[in-house]
Design an enzyme around this catalytic site. Structure first.
Site, mmCIF file in Angstrom:
data_model
loop_
_atom_site.group_PDB
_atom_site.id
_atom_site.type_symbol
_atom_site.label_atom_id
_atom_site.label_comp_id
_atom_site.label_asym_id
_atom_site.label_seq_id
_atom_site.Cartn_x
_atom_site.Cartn_y
_atom_site.Cartn_z
ATOM 1 N N ASP A 7 2.076 -0.756 3.352
ATOM 2 C CA ASP A 7 0.624 -0.598 3.242
ATOM 3 C C ASP A 7 0.021 -1.987 3.398
ATOM 4 O O ASP A 7 0.080 -2.803 2.484
ATOM 5 C CB ASP A 7 0.267 0.000 1.881
ATOM 6 C CG ASP A 7 -1.234 0.208 1.720
ATOM 7 O OD1 ASP A 7 -1.916 0.474 2.731
ATOM 8 O OD2 ASP A 7 -1.723 0.106 0.577
ATOM 9 N N GLU A 67 0.777 1.745 7.893
ATOM 10 C CA GLU A 67 -0.501 2.453 7.964
ATOM 11 C C GLU A 67 -1.358 1.847 9.063
ATOM 12 O O GLU A 67 -1.449 0.625 9.189
ATOM 13 C CB GLU A 67 -1.235 2.365 6.627
ATOM 14 C CG GLU A 67 -2.505 3.206 6.611
ATOM 15 C CD GLU A 67 -3.150 3.242 5.242
ATOM 16 O OE1 GLU A 67 -3.014 4.273 4.570
ATOM 17 O OE2 GLU A 67 -3.769 2.233 4.856
ATOM 18 N N ASP A 140 -0.704 0.066 -4.099
ATOM 19 C CA ASP A 140 -0.306 -0.259 -2.724
ATOM 20 C C ASP A 140 1.162 0.095 -2.480
ATOM 21 O O ASP A 140 1.530 0.523 -1.389
ATOM 22 C CB ASP A 140 -0.534 -1.747 -2.436
ATOM 23 C CG ASP A 140 -1.955 -2.177 -2.760
ATOM 24 O OD1 ASP A 140 -2.821 -2.029 -1.892
ATOM 25 O OD2 ASP A 140 -2.176 -2.639 -3.890
#
Length: 176
Positions: A7, A67, A140
């Site tokens: 992330d 991501e 996260d």
């Protein structure tokens, strides 16, 4: 298959490492790369890059699921996250690790079954799928684990689809 979920961020980069074999998940580790506020961006990027290389060398993932970047409201923050994402991708390419990219809605759909799921729903399903005793922290890292789960589901469906497809042998002597 060992999957490293990432992330991206420039203050905090969440990571999660899972093994996926025979439709079973095994949690290996999760955590975060953090960079201190007030440090120039280029030094923060260097730290992220070096820590990414360490993660890649330590866990030797088969694939890294990252991501995709989307802009919310603060374009300056989005650009800085884009820089961090760039050094993350560079580290993966330099180590020769396969990359897969997913949108937040793809992750939600894969983990929860609903592309507009709430963050807490994704985190709870991630905890349950990985059979963790408590919610992964920081957030996260939980997001990174969800990315790894998403890739396992996507890779599994791609492999299953290929296995069901009849093999086609194209050559000069084949008759159509």
């Amino acid at each position: 298959m060992v999957i490293l979920g990432i992330d991206p961020g420039y203050a905090t980069v969440g990571y999660g490492v899972v093994r996926y074999e025979r439709n079973q998940f095994t949690h290996i580790r999760h955590g975060a790369i953090t960079t201190p506020a007030g440090v120039p961006l280029q030094l923060r990027l260097q730290e992220i890059y070096n820590d990414m290389l360490t993660l890649l060398d330590t866990f030797r993932p088969d694939v890294v699921a990252v991501e995709e970047l989307f802009f919310n409201t603060n374009i300056t923050t989005g650009i800085q996250v884009g820089h961090a994402r760039g050094v993350i991708l560079l580290a993966c390419v330099q180590r020769g690790v396969e990359l897969a990219e997913y949108t937040p809605s793809q992750v939600k759909q894969s983990v929860v079954g609903y592309g507009k799921a709430e963050k807490h729903q994704v985190m709870e399903m991630t905890r349950m799928i990985l059979k963790l005793p408590r919610m992964p922290r920081p957030d996260d890292a939980a997001d990174a684990l969800a990315l790894a789960i998403c890739h396992a589901h996507a890779a599994g469906s791609q492999l299953a689809r290929k296995a069901r497809e009849p093999s086609v042998n194209i050559g000069k002597n084949n008759k159509a």
